[in-house]
Design an enzyme around this catalytic site. Sequence first.
Site, mmCIF file in Angstrom:
data_model
loop_
_atom_site.group_PDB
_atom_site.id
_atom_site.type_symbol
_atom_site.label_atom_id
_atom_site.label_comp_id
_atom_site.label_asym_id
_atom_site.label_seq_id
_atom_site.Cartn_x
_atom_site.Cartn_y
_atom_site.Cartn_z
ATOM 1 N N TYR A 100 0.850 -1.187 0.000
ATOM 2 C CA TYR A 100 0.000 0.000 0.000
ATOM 3 C C TYR A 100 0.891 1.244 0.000
ATOM 4 O O TYR A 100 1.459 1.621 1.017
ATOM 5 C CB TYR A 100 -0.934 0.015 1.206
ATOM 6 C CG TYR A 100 -1.841 -1.192 1.321
ATOM 7 C CD1 TYR A 100 -2.037 -2.060 0.247
ATOM 8 C CD2 TYR A 100 -2.494 -1.482 2.518
ATOM 9 C CE1 TYR A 100 -2.865 -3.167 0.354
ATOM 10 C CE2 TYR A 100 -3.333 -2.592 2.633
ATOM 11 C CZ TYR A 100 -3.498 -3.431 1.544
ATOM 12 O OH TYR A 100 -4.316 -4.532 1.665
ATOM 13 N N HIS A 126 0.241 -12.270 1.143
ATOM 14 C CA HIS A 126 -0.719 -11.390 0.474
ATOM 15 C C HIS A 126 -1.479 -12.049 -0.679
ATOM 16 O O HIS A 126 -2.604 -11.666 -0.979
ATOM 17 C CB HIS A 126 0.028 -10.148 -0.029
ATOM 18 C CG HIS A 126 -0.820 -8.927 -0.134
ATOM 19 N ND1 HIS A 126 -0.307 -7.661 -0.227
ATOM 20 C CD2 HIS A 126 -2.162 -8.755 -0.172
ATOM 21 C CE1 HIS A 126 -1.282 -6.776 -0.319
ATOM 22 N NE2 HIS A 126 -2.407 -7.412 -0.287
#
Length: 313
Positions: A51, A112
């Site tokens: 992010y 992830h």
Amino acid sequence: MKEQAKVVLGAWAWGDNNSYFGNNYGQAHFQEVYDEAIKNGLNFWDTAVAYGNGASETLLGSLMKNTPREDLVISTKFTPQMADNSENPIESMFNGSLKRLNTDYIDYYWIHNDADVEKWTPLIIPLLKLGKIKHVGVSNHTLSEIKRIQEILGKAGFKLDAVQNHLSLLDRTSEQAGILDYCKENNITFFAYMVLEQGALSGKYNVDTPFPAGSVRAQVYNNKLPQLTDLINTLHKIGQRHDLSTAQTAMAWALAKGALPIIGVTKLKQVDDAAGVAQSHLTSEEIKTLEEVADKAGVNTIGSWEQDMRKDK
């Protein structure tokens, strides 16, 4: 002692340096958001190196400094596509996260995506043995991959604690593939991300008020807004019965499915919405109505990085 969270606050849009979300808020802005969350008893934060290429973690880490670490629950991730060439890339990325977050342990650490289950799962075990990770999870994995990870971790004396997949009224493939049921049966917490479809189900955006031009969200969702009109109206109508906003009703649906929703927050109102939804309860008839209207919309929101969980490998 930390209470069991009902919702998780997502920091995907923090440090948005590539205009994915179309904002350029700085630390002073997020300080207010963070303080409002803590005031409302919301202490569970989800971020990732991916992010903003670490910017989200850095922002959150700066804001955390004045809160006792034991009062927070922090979730971040190892992204295989960002791995370096070290002996253990998971450990390397994990240590970078610790520095940016100003902490010496992570409450929930995730792989992830399912780039290579056999390669990456064993490399998280050394960190589990050191006690630096309190709970291990995987994101964007299919049911068969989740079961395989359970086997790998089990041989080392550990278990999978959490699964984090896309789940919303527009993407129920994790539910339809049996992943939610498997998690319930095996004491695995299911975290639902993109519950609001990045704002498309918030009630803020519609045909007359589309997403900001130039953002990735505009490219993904603006052409879908006409088909979502009935669903947004139904969310609003059902929400009124419970004194919930359109966005809160979409969140309440995820709660009703037994999921722990991750709510992206960049504004004070979004924090207040998340705090208010924790006590909500939709009826089974309302849940059925929402799902029927969502199915009629016929909108596919599976991201380019995701897969249809029903098409298991």
